[in-house]
Write an enzyme that holds these catalytic residues in place. Structure first.
Site, PDB file in Angstrom:
ATOM      1  NE  ARG A   1       0.094   0.441   2.497  1.00  0.00           N
ATOM      2  CZ  ARG A   1       1.297   0.093   2.086  1.00  0.00           C
ATOM      3  NH1 ARG A   1       2.254   1.005   1.975  1.00  0.00           N
ATOM      4  NH2 ARG A   1       1.564  -1.160   1.769  1.00  0.00           N
TER       5      ARG A   1
ATOM      6  CG  HIS B   1       4.562   5.107  -3.156  1.00  0.00           C
ATOM      7  ND1 HIS B   1       3.219   4.845  -3.018  1.00  0.00           N
ATOM      8  CD2 HIS B   1       5.205   4.085  -2.516  1.00  0.00           C
ATOM      9  CE1 HIS B   1       3.051   3.726  -2.331  1.00  0.00           C
ATOM     10  NE2 HIS B   1       4.242   3.244  -2.020  1.00  0.00           N
TER      11      HIS B   1
END
Length: 310
Positions: free
Chosen positions: A225, A273
């Site tokens: 994250r 990502h």
């Protein structure tokens, strides 16, 4: 009939509809799967946190919300959601993807591959890396993804330490927990892998003080994250040589703004990502299995602990 609302956006509906129907049909369920439905008729919601559904109050028949993402930090605080919430744990697709990303980049940093891949001056620079057994690796986060990655790295011969907020035992991994354990876990981490959830307790976990605990020149791989890292502190640590390189797949803002200093920093590798995207066929089977369990009165898989945030 079991009524299922797909509330994860029209683009995802286009790719999920057929695999979801196939997975549900495989269980012989009597169901209706739609991307629009009257709220009071819905039994299950297949959900993504960027959905337009924000208020769950009208869904009076709702039994569970089944998230398509592993991350649930954008929904756990929704006070209108009072039914069980399950996050995506897809060992067939998501976990395998993360395992491949982590092992690939850990090996890249361990072997010093950038030295040869980015060599515009054609320098003959034979640097022999240590063996894996001589390169300590630490994984922060020992959930499903962290445990899988730690085990794979240990299988390659790396001495692996793991850290979690609460006590864990993982075969073949030196496990630490709590604040004192974090200090020990970081002190030996020549390569650090971040696989923690985004919660108030983990935000900015890697800051000026904790980055200073790493061995000088350590490499960081963050596919977990973005908010786990204080961006400014990381840039400072890179500039000072405290951190040798950072491979980052997740960020506080995505897409990463073009003027962010990470883009221009020679010590940062950016990936967009892609470490562990949800794979549609296998994720559909995870969703269908939870609906089957719900209808059979069995416990749902991968339920979120609202208090912990994951």
């Amino acid at each position: 009939m079991t009524n299922i609302l797909f509330a994860a956006g029209p683009d995802r509906w286009a790719v999920y509809e057929a695999p979801l129907r196939a997975a549900l049909d495989g269980f012989g369920l009597d169901y209706a799967l739609r991307c629009e439905a009257e709220p009071e008729t819905v039994d299950y919601i297949v959900y993504a946190p960027d959905s337009e559904v924000r208020d769950f109050t009208p869904y009076t028949r709702l039994k569970a919300v089944l998230n398509l993402w592993a991350g649930v930090e954008r929904i756990t605080g929704n006070k209108t959601l009072t039914v069980p919430l399950a996050r995506m744990v897809d060992e067939e697709g998501l976990t395998q993807g993360m395992l491949e990303y982590v092992t690939g980049h850990v090996l890249r940093h361990h072997l010093g591959m950038d030295r040869y891949i980015m060599n515009p001056d054609h320098r003959w620079d034979p640097v022999v890396p240590p063996l894996a057994s001589e390169r300590p690796v630490t994984v922060l986060g020992l959930g499903t993804l962290g445990t899988a990655c730690a085990g794979a790295l240990a299988g390659l011969g790396f001495p692996v330490s793991g850290w979690s907020r609460t006590p864990r035992e993982v075969e073949g991994i030196t496990c630490h927990h709590g604040p004192d354990g974090l200090t020990k876990a970081l002190a030996g981490a020549e390569i650090l892998v971040l696989l923690l959830p985004d919660t108030p307790a983990t935000q900015d976990l890697m800051n000026r003080e904790t980055l200073a605990l790493l061995p000088r020149g350590a490499c960081i791989v963050n596919p977990g994250r973005g908010p786990l890292i204080d961006d400014a502190a990381l840039v400072e640590a890179l500039d000072q040589g405290q951190v040798g390189h950072a491979t980052l797949d997740v960020f506080r803002r995505e897409p990463l703004p073009q003027d962010h200093p990470f883009w221009a920093h020679p010590g940062v590798t950016i990936t967009p990502h892609v470490a562990a995207d949800t794979r549609v066929p296998s994720a559909s089977r995870v969703i269908a299995e939870n609906i089957r369990r719900g209808e059979a009165g069995e416990p749902l898989l991968h339920l979120v602990d609202r208090a912990a945030g994951y």
